[in-house]
Motif scaffolding. Structure first.
Motif, short mmCIF file in Angstrom:
data_model
loop_
_atom_site.label_atom_id
_atom_site.label_comp_id
_atom_site.label_asym_id
_atom_site.label_seq_id
_atom_site.Cartn_x
_atom_site.Cartn_y
_atom_site.Cartn_z
N TYR A 86 46.71 37.64 18.82
CA TYR A 86 45.87 37.31 19.98
C TYR A 86 46.35 36.03 20.65
CZ TYR A 86 41.62 35.74 22.42
OH TYR A 86 40.72 35.28 23.34
N SER A 90 48.10 35.58 24.36
CA SER A 90 47.29 34.84 25.33
C SER A 90 47.87 33.48 25.69
CB SER A 90 45.88 34.63 24.77
OG SER A 90 45.26 35.87 24.49
N VAL A 104 45.22 36.12 30.89
CA VAL A 104 43.87 36.23 30.33
C VAL A 104 42.92 36.89 31.33
CG1 VAL A 104 41.85 34.91 29.58
CG2 VAL A 104 44.12 34.32 28.71
N LYS A 108 41.09 40.76 31.10
CA LYS A 108 39.64 40.88 31.06
C LYS A 108 39.10 41.64 32.27
CE LYS A 108 38.65 36.79 28.24
NZ LYS A 108 37.93 37.51 27.16
N LEU A 109 39.75 41.51 33.42
CA LEU A 109 39.21 42.09 34.65
C LEU A 109 39.86 43.42 35.03
CD1 LEU A 109 38.92 38.86 36.85
CD2 LEU A 109 37.18 39.93 35.42
N SER A 116 45.64 46.02 34.82
CA SER A 116 45.90 44.64 34.42
C SER A 116 47.26 44.16 34.92
CB SER A 116 45.83 44.53 32.89
OG SER A 116 44.52 44.74 32.42
N ASN A 160 37.60 31.50 25.64
CA ASN A 160 36.28 32.00 25.24
C ASN A 160 35.11 31.58 26.13
OD1 ASN A 160 37.28 33.23 22.77
ND2 ASN A 160 37.55 31.15 22.02
N LYS A 162 33.20 31.91 29.28
CA LYS A 162 33.21 32.80 30.44
C LYS A 162 32.85 32.07 31.73
CE LYS A 162 28.48 34.59 30.00
NZ LYS A 162 27.70 35.84 29.88
N VAL A 195 31.92 41.82 34.10
CA VAL A 195 32.50 41.38 32.83
C VAL A 195 31.83 40.12 32.31
CG1 VAL A 195 34.62 40.53 31.74
CG2 VAL A 195 34.72 42.47 33.32
N PHE A 196 31.56 39.16 33.19
CA PHE A 196 31.06 37.85 32.75
C PHE A 196 29.58 37.61 33.05
CE2 PHE A 196 35.64 36.68 33.82
CZ PHE A 196 36.06 36.76 32.49
#
Length: 331
Positions: A86, A90, A104, A108-109, A116, A160, A162, A195-196
């Protein structure tokens, strides 16, 4: 592909599962193989007598946030080897903050609507072109690290928190919005919200050194303006009154602290260094260096002679000072 990416480092992994779908394979290649290789470019604070926008001075050795993040990531991997893959994907396989942030956020999005890999190229290109975003990212990292006691390191925030990630995605979306690419900017806003659980319109103008603490439920409208060194907690709304159009959202000054569950509605100003208590409803302007609390909010000390704050509330993160001056009812 953005011009500043070393595409020679992005070769196809020959050992991938041949039964993967084409879209899954692209995401797999991105997560495992993308390694851009361009170099990185360049407390309690009392009010100054002549208050102007300012940032805390940094020793030169402390300004290289990216180097610190790489060091922290290596320490974390040594302590917790299960995180090695990870952290490699990242942080450690990237050569710059811009590349890592693009990676990152895009992972996530990314979705079935926009991959991605497409988002990575888009984000990295914008970060390369607009150095102001990168400077703001570094100031935001410092803000979280210094003001939030739950933040143990820069890399912890970067991966981590958000609130931090939502702000950076909005900065990118705002650039697209300013370029007239509004549909793409709104798509990013929608994905960030999903997502957030943070909904910030790409038209909003946001300064540097921002802390969104916890961040869940934060809503910021299109014409809102947020100054520098502002701290905002969860479930805060900077919204309209519902009956106006055009310039209809709040204007937040520098060094402001906004407590959890607060609503600031309409085109009202919150002055530099002001503090708004948790759960307040603000419908009128709040003078600089004062504290407003309640529903509807009122000034501590009264409108004619409000209590004046000596320190930047966004730095002190003090939510409870002078509470007895607001109410005689104290549990």
């Amino acid at each position: 592909m953005a011009a500043c990416v070393d595409t020679s480092r992005a070769e196809t992994n020959q050992t991938h599962d041949h039964d993967r779908s084409k879209s899954d394979h692209h995401g797999y290649k991105f997560a495992k193989c993308f390694r851009p290789s361009y170099s990185d470019l360049v407390s309690c604070v009392p009010f100054p007598q002549n208050h102007q926008k300012h940032f805390l001075p940094r020793p030169i050795e402390e300004d290289d946030i990216w180097s610190k993040m790489v060091e922290e990531a290596k320490v974390d991997v040594d302590l917790e080897p299960i995180l090695s893959s990870y952290y490699c994907n990242s942080i450690l396989c990237h050569k710059s903050l811009e590349s890592a942030l693009a990676g990152v956020l895009s992972l996530k999005l990314g979705s079935s609507i926009i991959s991605s890999t497409t988002l990575y190229d888009l984000f990295l290109g914008l970060l390369c072109e607009d150095r102001e975003i990168v400077r703001a990212v570094k100031d935001d990292l410092r803000a979280v690290r210094e003001r939030d006691p739950a933040c143990v390191s820069y890399v912890h925030c970067f991966l981590n928190f958000k609130g931090f990630l939502a702000i950076q995605a909005q900065r990118i979306a705002h650039t697209l919005w300013s370029q007239g690419r509004k549909m793409l900017a709104l798509l990013i806003q929608n994905r960030v919200s999903e997502v957030f659980a943070v909904d910030i319109h790409p038209g909003a103008r946001i300064g540097r050194g921002i802390l969104l603490d916890h961040a869940t439920g934060v809503v910021i409208g299109e014409t809102a303006v947020i100054g520098d060194n502002v701290s905002i907690l969860h479930n805060v709304t900077l919204g309209g009154t519902g009956k106006e159009s055009g310039n209809r959202h709040p204007k937040i000054g520098d060094g402001v602290l906004i407590g959890a569950g607060t609503c600031v509605l309409g085109n009202v100003s919150v002055g530099d260094g002001a503090k708004i208590g948790a759960g307040s409803l603000v419908l009128k302007a709040v003078p600089a260096r004062t504290t407003a609390v309640g529903n509807p909010a009122r000034l501590l000390g009264g409108k004619e002679n409000p209590v004046r704050l000596d320190n930047m509330p966004s730095f002190t993160m003090d939510h409870t000072s002078h509470i007895c001056e607001w109410s005689d009812y104290v549990i």
